[in-house]
Write an enzyme that holds these catalytic residues in place. Structure first.
Site, PDB file in Angstrom:
ATOM      1  CB  ILE A 123      43.088  41.586  39.527  1.00  0.00           C
ATOM      2  CG1 ILE A 123      44.360  42.425  39.722  1.00  0.00           C
ATOM      3  CG2 ILE A 123      43.450  40.168  39.131  1.00  0.00           C
ATOM      4  CD1 ILE A 123      45.257  41.919  40.839  1.00  0.00           C
ATOM      5  CG  ASP A 124      42.129  46.821  36.244  1.00  0.00           C
ATOM      6  OD1 ASP A 124      40.993  46.528  35.825  1.00  0.00           O
ATOM      7  OD2 ASP A 124      43.106  46.995  35.479  1.00  0.00           O
ATOM      8  CG  HIS A 139      45.212  36.314  36.538  1.00  0.00           C
ATOM      9  ND1 HIS A 139      46.126  37.032  35.804  1.00  0.00           N
ATOM     10  CD2 HIS A 139      45.462  35.010  36.252  1.00  0.00           C
ATOM     11  CE1 HIS A 139      46.886  36.205  35.104  1.00  0.00           C
ATOM     12  NE2 HIS A 139      46.500  34.978  35.357  1.00  0.00           N
ATOM     13  CB  CYS A 150      33.236  31.088  56.946  1.00  0.00           C
ATOM     14  SG  CYS A 150      33.166  32.886  56.777  1.00  0.00           S
ATOM     15  CB  CYS A 173      36.237  36.455  58.730  1.00  0.00           C
ATOM     16  SG  CYS A 173      34.541  35.923  58.474  1.00  0.00           S
ATOM     17  CB  CYS A 175      34.313  32.538  60.947  1.00  0.00           C
ATOM     18  SG  CYS A 175      35.618  32.566  59.708  1.00  0.00           S
ATOM     19  CB  SER A 211      47.372  40.342  26.106  1.00  0.00           C
ATOM     20  OG  SER A 211      48.134  39.219  26.518  1.00  0.00           O
ATOM     21  CG  ASN A 236      50.081  44.121  22.971  1.00  0.00           C
ATOM     22  OD1 ASN A 236      49.605  44.691  23.943  1.00  0.00           O
ATOM     23  ND2 ASN A 236      51.248  43.517  23.001  1.00  0.00           N
TER      24      ASN A 236
HETATM   25 ZN    ZN Z   1      34.931  33.742  57.908  1.00  0.00          ZN
END
Ligand code: ZN
Length: 268
Positions: A123-124, A139, A150, A173, A175, A211, A236
């Protein structure tokens, strides 16, 4: 910064026998023969950039907490303040790290037309920063955050700013909803698993990098490739449960091995 891949450096590797020359050539050959190579990466690609696998309890910033408890979707909904107390350092850390030679080599594979798709559980955002474009981030990504109400998306830089400016340390946010990092938290569904399965089924060669194939869904994807007659290459440090089914299983530093493969492909 990104380490340059130089022929001189490679010669040193060969001389000192750090890299298994035969395996480099074999991997390059398999990639060259393949029509639809799909790259699958895990946390091991980013360790060379100084990122520990934060999902593993007992490492780094998670030492004293159970990540399953503080960073699950339930924990986020219950107490976003506590969630960000643990999660913000992780987001900020990503502004201080850089893609390494493995990320760079994977981006070159796409650029050279060899890799058709990249599936990553990281996720980097380092693959994208290295230049990879066709990526399925199973991920999610810490590059951005999404409003839970929203669905507005903002960059993580703005997320950090919002948390710092907020008295409660919660990024709201306009909203009234709360922004959540656009990653899959424990207890959440994977957003693009179908896409990852589709690409795995199309692959006649799957290059698995960094991995240990222990975390879902990366541990199930190679099977889709194998079932359709595709081949596996596994690079790996640790052994994986699929090593015996792979054409080649390489236990070398991905930051050294992959640039060597690129160099061979360039010469061909
Ligand atoms: Zn929002």
């Amino acid at each position: 910064m990104i380490r340059a891949i130089t022929t001189q450096k490679l010669e040193v590797f060969y001389m000192e026998n750090i890299i298994d020359n035969e395996k480099v050539n074999l991997v390059a050959e398999l990639i060259k023969e393949s029509k639809h190579t799909v790259v699958l990466t895990g946390a091991g690609v980013s360790t060379g950039s100084g990122i520990a696998d934060f999902r593993t309890p007992g490492t780094g910033i998670w030492e004293k907490v159970d990540p399953f408890k503080v960073t699950s979707i339930t924990a986020f909904k219950e107490n976003p303040q506590r969630f960000y107390h643990f999660y913000l350092p992780r987001i900020e850390m990503l502004t201080r790290v850089f893609p390494n030679t493995a990320h760079e080599a994977i981006a070159r594979l796409e650029e050279m037309g060899y890799a058709k798709y990249l599936i990553t559980q990281n996720i980097d955002n380092l693959h994208r920063r290295a230049g990879s474009k066709k990526i399925i981030e199973v991920h999610g990504t810490l590059r951005e955050a999404v409003c839970r109400r929203c669905e507005k998306i903002i960059a993580s830089e703005l997320l950090i700013e919002k948390i710092e400016k907020s008295e409660e340390k919660i990024p709201y946010c306009e909203c009234g909803g709360v922004f959540k990092p656009n990653v899959v938290l424990f207890g959440e569904m994977l957003p693009d698993l179908d896409g990852a399965i589709y690409q795995s089924m199309r692959a006649d060669l799957m290059l698995i990098i960094g991995s240990s194939l222990q975390v879902s869904p990366v541990n199930i994807l190679p099977q889709y490739c194998l079932d359709r007659g595709g081949k596996l290459i596994i690079v790996n440090f640790m052994s994986t449960h699929l090593d015996y089914l792979a054409e080649v299983a390489v236990k070398e530093d991905v930051c050294d091995f992959l640039p060597a493969v690129i160099e061979v492909l360039r010469r061909k």
